[in-house]
Design a protein around this motif. Structure first.
Motif, PDB file in Angstrom:
ATOM      1  N   ARG A  33       3.951  45.890  39.921  1.00 39.21           N
ATOM      2  CA  ARG A  33       5.189  45.574  40.019  1.00 39.21           C
ATOM      3  C   ARG A  33       5.518  43.837  39.756  1.00 39.21           C
ATOM      4  NH1 ARG A  33       7.960  48.418  45.218  1.00 39.21           N
ATOM      5  NH2 ARG A  33       9.391  46.443  44.812  1.00 39.21           N
ATOM      6  N   ALA A  34       4.314  43.241  39.948  1.00 37.88           N
ATOM      7  CA  ALA A  34       4.629  42.056  40.303  1.00 37.88           C
ATOM      8  C   ALA A  34       4.319  41.302  38.640  1.00 37.88           C
ATOM      9  CB  ALA A  34       2.818  41.099  40.937  1.00 37.88           C
ATOM     10  N   ARG A  35       3.721  41.905  38.198  1.00 42.06           N
ATOM     11  CA  ARG A  35       3.205  41.952  36.899  1.00 42.06           C
ATOM     12  C   ARG A  35       3.902  41.495  36.059  1.00 42.06           C
ATOM     13  NH1 ARG A  35      -1.834  43.445  37.759  1.00 42.06           N
ATOM     14  NH2 ARG A  35      -1.521  45.839  36.731  1.00 42.06           N
ATOM     15  N   ILE A  36       4.420  42.847  36.064  1.00 42.53           N
ATOM     16  CA  ILE A  36       6.906  43.339  35.228  1.00 42.53           C
ATOM     17  C   ILE A  36       7.260  42.248  35.700  1.00 42.53           C
ATOM     18  CG2 ILE A  36       8.768  44.387  35.020  1.00 42.53           C
ATOM     19  CD1 ILE A  36       6.786  46.668  35.649  1.00 42.53           C
ATOM     20  N   ALA A  37       7.092  41.878  36.620  1.00 49.12           N
ATOM     21  CA  ALA A  37       8.300  40.236  37.288  1.00 49.12           C
ATOM     22  C   ALA A  37       7.930  39.120  36.847  1.00 49.12           C
ATOM     23  CB  ALA A  37       8.529  40.677  39.151  1.00 49.12           C
ATOM     24  N   GLU A  38       6.485  38.419  36.708  1.00 44.57           N
ATOM     25  CA  GLU A  38       6.935  37.630  35.925  1.00 44.57           C
ATOM     26  C   GLU A  38       6.703  37.674  33.865  1.00 44.57           C
ATOM     27  OE1 GLU A  38       2.567  34.751  34.911  1.00 44.57           O
ATOM     28  OE2 GLU A  38       2.310  37.234  35.967  1.00 44.57           O
ATOM     29  N   SER A  39       6.391  38.883  33.799  1.00 40.24           N
ATOM     30  CA  SER A  39       7.473  39.027  32.446  1.00 40.24           C
ATOM     31  C   SER A  39       8.441  38.789  32.005  1.00 40.24           C
ATOM     32  CB  SER A  39       6.673  40.808  31.872  1.00 40.24           C
ATOM     33  OG  SER A  39       6.871  40.490  30.599  1.00 40.24           O
ATOM     34  N   LEU A  40       9.307  39.945  33.268  1.00 38.88           N
ATOM     35  CA  LEU A  40      10.951  39.404  32.907  1.00 38.88           C
ATOM     36  C   LEU A  40      10.800  38.298  33.260  1.00 38.88           C
ATOM     37  CD1 LEU A  40      11.748  42.772  35.108  1.00 38.88           C
ATOM     38  CD2 LEU A  40      11.912  41.935  32.340  1.00 38.88           C
ATOM     39  N   PHE A  41      10.610  37.578  33.689  1.00 40.34           N
ATOM     40  CA  PHE A  41      11.100  35.929  34.601  1.00 40.34           C
ATOM     41  C   PHE A  41      10.541  34.702  33.388  1.00 40.34           C
ATOM     42  CE2 PHE A  41       9.692  31.838  35.691  1.00 40.34           C
ATOM     43  CZ  PHE A  41      10.762  31.303  36.597  1.00 40.34           C
ATOM     44  N   ARG A  42       9.215  35.251  32.629  1.00 33.37           N
ATOM     45  CA  ARG A  42       8.910  33.928  31.207  1.00 33.37           C
ATOM     46  C   ARG A  42       9.940  34.793  29.899  1.00 33.37           C
ATOM     47  NH1 ARG A  42       4.307  31.809  30.305  1.00 33.37           N
ATOM     48  NH2 ARG A  42       2.612  32.193  33.235  1.00 33.37           N
ATOM     49  N   ARG A  43      10.568  35.586  29.988  1.00 35.86           N
ATOM     50  CA  ARG A  43      11.565  36.595  29.009  1.00 35.86           C
ATOM     51  C   ARG A  43      12.548  35.711  29.225  1.00 35.86           C
ATOM     52  NH1 ARG A  43      15.340  39.861  28.224  1.00 35.86           N
ATOM     53  NH2 ARG A  43      16.288  40.601  25.949  1.00 35.86           N
ATOM     54  N   ALA A  44      12.875  35.978  30.516  1.00 34.90           N
ATOM     55  CA  ALA A  44      14.616  35.113  31.044  1.00 34.90           C
ATOM     56  C   ALA A  44      14.354  33.385  31.286  1.00 34.90           C
ATOM     57  CB  ALA A  44      15.043  35.607  32.997  1.00 34.90           C
ATOM     58  N   VAL A  45      13.910  33.095  31.314  1.00 39.56           N
ATOM     59  CA  VAL A  45      13.787  31.021  31.041  1.00 39.56           C
ATOM     60  C   VAL A  45      13.272  31.123  29.931  1.00 39.56           C
ATOM     61  CG1 VAL A  45      13.138  31.346  33.297  1.00 39.56           C
ATOM     62  CG2 VAL A  45      11.612  31.096  32.177  1.00 39.56           C
ATOM     63  N   ARG A  46      12.684  31.645  28.797  1.00 44.07           N
ATOM     64  CA  ARG A  46      12.159  31.292  27.859  1.00 44.07           C
ATOM     65  C   ARG A  46      13.262  30.429  26.700  1.00 44.07           C
ATOM     66  NH1 ARG A  46      10.538  36.713  24.377  1.00 44.07           N
ATOM     67  NH2 ARG A  46      13.485  36.942  24.104  1.00 44.07           N
ATOM     68  N   ASP A  47      14.687  30.761  26.921  1.00 45.09           N
ATOM     69  CA  ASP A  47      15.619  29.568  26.151  1.00 45.09           C
ATOM     70  C   ASP A  47      16.582  29.267  26.830  1.00 45.09           C
ATOM     71  OD1 ASP A  47      14.597  30.897  23.867  1.00 45.09           O
ATOM     72  OD2 ASP A  47      15.709  33.350  24.086  1.00 45.09           O
ATOM     73  N   LEU A  48      16.211  29.308  28.472  1.00 46.36           N
ATOM     74  CA  LEU A  48      17.092  28.808  29.619  1.00 46.36           C
ATOM     75  C   LEU A  48      16.630  26.691  28.832  1.00 46.36           C
ATOM     76  CD1 LEU A  48      17.016  30.409  32.421  1.00 46.36           C
ATOM     77  CD2 LEU A  48      18.906  29.835  30.470  1.00 46.36           C
ATOM     78  N   PRO A  49      18.223  26.038  29.528  1.00 48.52           N
ATOM     79  CA  PRO A  49      17.504  24.732  29.277  1.00 48.52           C
ATOM     80  C   PRO A  49      16.870  23.965  30.853  1.00 48.52           C
ATOM     81  CG  PRO A  49      19.868  25.382  29.722  1.00 48.52           C
ATOM     82  CD  PRO A  49      19.221  26.567  29.423  1.00 48.52           C
ATOM     83  N   VAL A  50      16.642  24.303  30.744  1.00 46.48           N
ATOM     84  CA  VAL A  50      15.578  23.651  31.965  1.00 46.48           C
ATOM     85  C   VAL A  50      14.041  23.821  31.913  1.00 46.48           C
ATOM     86  CG1 VAL A  50      16.170  25.909  33.590  1.00 46.48           C
ATOM     87  CG2 VAL A  50      14.037  26.837  32.051  1.00 46.48           C
ATOM     88  N   THR A  51      12.542  23.314  32.486  1.00 41.66           N
ATOM     89  CA  THR A  51      12.177  22.832  32.208  1.00 41.66           C
ATOM     90  C   THR A  51      11.009  23.526  33.296  1.00 41.66           C
ATOM     91  OG1 THR A  51      12.319  20.888  31.375  1.00 41.66           O
ATOM     92  CG2 THR A  51       9.686  21.567  31.958  1.00 41.66           C
ATOM     93  N   VAL A  52      10.213  24.441  33.309  1.00 39.73           N
ATOM     94  CA  VAL A  52       9.395  25.456  34.583  1.00 39.73           C
ATOM     95  C   VAL A  52       8.034  24.871  34.467  1.00 39.73           C
ATOM     96  CG1 VAL A  52       9.047  27.665  35.610  1.00 39.73           C
ATOM     97  CG2 VAL A  52      11.132  27.792  34.510  1.00 39.73           C
ATOM     98  N   VAL A  53       7.272  24.687  35.629  1.00 40.54           N
ATOM     99  CA  VAL A  53       5.949  23.887  35.661  1.00 40.54           C
ATOM    100  C   VAL A  53       5.105  25.226  35.923  1.00 40.54           C
ATOM    101  CG1 VAL A  53       4.757  21.840  36.129  1.00 40.54           C
ATOM    102  CG2 VAL A  53       6.817  21.505  34.902  1.00 40.54           C
ATOM    103  N   LEU A  54       3.970  24.978  35.793  1.00 40.58           N
ATOM    104  CA  LEU A  54       3.263  26.445  35.797  1.00 40.58           C
ATOM    105  C   LEU A  54       1.781  25.050  36.560  1.00 40.58           C
ATOM    106  CD1 LEU A  54       3.208  28.896  33.874  1.00 40.58           C
ATOM    107  CD2 LEU A  54       4.354  29.259  35.983  1.00 40.58           C
ATOM    108  N   PRO A  55       1.075  25.103  38.144  1.00 42.11           N
ATOM    109  CA  PRO A  55       0.467  24.836  39.055  1.00 42.11           C
ATOM    110  C   PRO A  55      -0.636  24.591  37.288  1.00 42.11           C
ATOM    111  CG  PRO A  55       0.746  26.274  39.812  1.00 42.11           C
ATOM    112  CD  PRO A  55       1.659  27.050  38.681  1.00 42.11           C
ATOM    113  N   ASP A  56      -1.088  24.980  36.145  1.00 38.94           N
ATOM    114  CA  ASP A  56      -2.025  24.561  35.706  1.00 38.94           C
ATOM    115  C   ASP A  56      -1.181  23.971  34.895  1.00 38.94           C
ATOM    116  OD1 ASP A  56      -0.567  26.296  33.496  1.00 38.94           O
ATOM    117  OD2 ASP A  56      -2.164  27.736  33.024  1.00 38.94           O
ATOM    118  N   GLY A  57      -0.662  23.204  34.408  1.00 38.39           N
ATOM    119  CA  GLY A  57       0.525  22.472  34.320  1.00 38.39           C
ATOM    120  C   GLY A  57       1.446  23.455  32.304  1.00 38.39           C
ATOM    121  N   SER A  58       0.941  24.409  32.328  1.00 38.01           N
ATOM    122  CA  SER A  58       1.982  24.489  31.161  1.00 38.01           C
ATOM    123  C   SER A  58       3.042  24.848  31.616  1.00 38.01           C
ATOM    124  CB  SER A  58       1.145  26.031  30.455  1.00 38.01           C
ATOM    125  OG  SER A  58       1.450  27.170  32.158  1.00 38.01           O
ATOM    126  N   ARG A  59       4.045  25.463  30.547  1.00 36.25           N
ATOM    127  CA  ARG A  59       5.654  24.787  30.836  1.00 36.25           C
ATOM    128  C   ARG A  59       6.604  25.922  30.045  1.00 36.25           C
ATOM    129  NH1 ARG A  59       6.955  18.915  28.706  1.00 36.25           N
ATOM    130  NH2 ARG A  59       4.283  19.357  27.510  1.00 36.25           N
TER     131      ARG A  59
END
Length: 416
Positions: A33-59
């Motif tokens: 379920r966590a992997r599904i949640a991650e996929s949905l979150f990434r999908r949700a924010v990909r077109d949002l005017p926000v900058t999501v920063v992950l620990p490895d530096g990816s955005r």
């Protein structure tokens, strides 16, 4: 929008004290379920005017207010367990953080109904998301417990971030003005005008707060009976009323609205209907109708949400229910109109919207809360509480900014 450099590390956030916040530090192990949640979150924010920063530096996102995901595994696991609760809990414990939470939450609020595909929303509501618990229903006893959990936190806490009128509802700012106390007085006069409150009238107030409206109504020459089910609020309201020299004109009763008796020239109720619950909306309006004299008027102030969102979310159990307002439900204008038509002789004669004023009100509260945190902490509240309160105020402000939430003042009358 923040200009903070993206390489700056997020501030470490202590985990909650288990004695105060039982279970909050625990993260369920739900890898699929966590992997599904991650996929949905990434999908949700990909077109949002926000900058999501992950620990490895990816955005992620198209650029805008910054969100640092500090502990991604815990963050996605909380979303997987309950997206409506986990997102806020993750902020409380520091799984994610932001230098500008309100700015960050605003794009999410603008697309709230579209972040997850509708089919998955329906599936989650049926099989994953929690429903409001039966023990938070707003029976007479249940309502007292629900109100106690929020409004009896500490009168000193509320006095730290509210203005001198102790008004915990939307202010109404005059054009070009930004003084919170003046805007709250304008709001109070506005709702009293909606109810036609004046000299010699006997007014019923449902929901005392800390006495600000009752004081103003008495200063207009009215006699006021005001009802509350918060012992803490009642004590301070009586003290403030006495200090204003109005104890002979205002009676504070520790009483549920359903237990009210008498006949009144006007009834006022400011942002109390949100704590009534859908099951009791008919009783609320029928009670007001029963207590109002022929020819009397009602001043009602209510937060509202779009009717279609109310219909699909009215049974949801959210972060706000769990941590801030148990048993609460925000009505729509259509729901208010329908309940008035079915359970009273009252109709809406006049209305005004204060939605953007509420966004400004919440910004004032949040700024005062953060600037005076040392005083709040001195009362015994911890860092988890600070982040909870910051998220609550920012989350609400974002909703009003984008129009997902609104607030109206209504004048109710009986048709002739």
């Amino acid at each position: 929008m923040t200009t903070e450099p993206l390489h700056r590390p997020a501030r470490a956030v202590p985990r909650p004290n288990e004695g105060v916040w039982p279970g909050l530090a625990e993260v369920r192990h739900v890898p699929v379920r966590a992997r599904i949640a991650e996929s949905l979150f990434r999908r949700a924010v990909r077109d949002l005017p926000v900058t999501v920063v992950l620990p490895d530096g990816s955005r992620l996102g198209t650029g805008g207010p910054r969100m640092d995901i500090v502990r991604p595994d815990a963050f996605y696991a909380r979303l997987a367990t309950s997206s409506k609760i986990g997102f806020g809990e993750s902020y409380m414990v520091g799984d994610w953080t932001s230098p500008a939470p309100t700015d960050l939450l605003t794009p999410f609020a603008a697309k709230l109904s579209q972040l997850i595909p509708p089919a998955l929303q329906r599936l989650a509501r049926r099989w994953v998301e929690a429903r409001q618990p039966d023990d938070e229903a707003n029976t007479v006893e249940g309502a007292r417990e629900n109100i106690h959990r929020h409004y009896d936190l500490s009168n000193d806490l509320f006095s730290i971030f509210l203005d001198e009128t102790m008004s915990y509802s939307a202010a109404w700012f005059a054009p070009g003005a930004d003084d919170l106390a003046a805007a709250q007085r304008r709001k109070i006069d506005g709702i009293l005008d909606m109810a036609g409150v004046g000299e010699g009238m006997h007014v019923l107030e449902i929901g005392t707060g800390w006495g600000g409206l009752a004081i103003r109504a008495a200063q207009r020459g009215a006699r006021v009976t005001t009802l509350t089910i918060s012992a803490e609020q009642a004590a301070l309201a009586e003290k403030r009323i006495a200090e204003a020299g109005l104890a002979d004109r205002v009676q504070v009763l520790l009483r549920d609205y359903r237990e009210a008796r008498g006949s009144y020239d006007a009834v006022v109720s400011v942002e109390m209907i949100e704590a009534v619950g859908e099951r009791y909306w008919p009783t609320y309006f029928a009670t007001i109708d029963r207590l109002l004299k022929p020819g009397g008027r009602v001043g009602l102030q209510s937060i509202t949400m779009p009717h279609d969102r109310l219909m699909v979310s009215r049974s949801d159990y959210t972060w706000i229910h769990k941590y801030v307002f148990p048993g609460g439900l925000i009505p729509s204008v259509e729901a208010i109109e329908s309940n008035l038509a079915s359970h009273s002789a009252l109709r809406i004669a006049q209305r005004r919207t204060l939605g953007q004023d509420y966004a400004r009100t919440l910004a004032h509260w949040n700024t005062r809360f953060q600037d005076r945190w040392a005083s709040v902490a001195a009362l015994g509240f911890d860092e988890t509480f600070r982040r909870m309160w910051e998220f609550y105020l920012a989350y609400c402000e974002a909703g009003f900014r984008v129009g997902y939430l609104d607030v109206f003042q209504f004048s109710l009358e009986r048709p002739s």
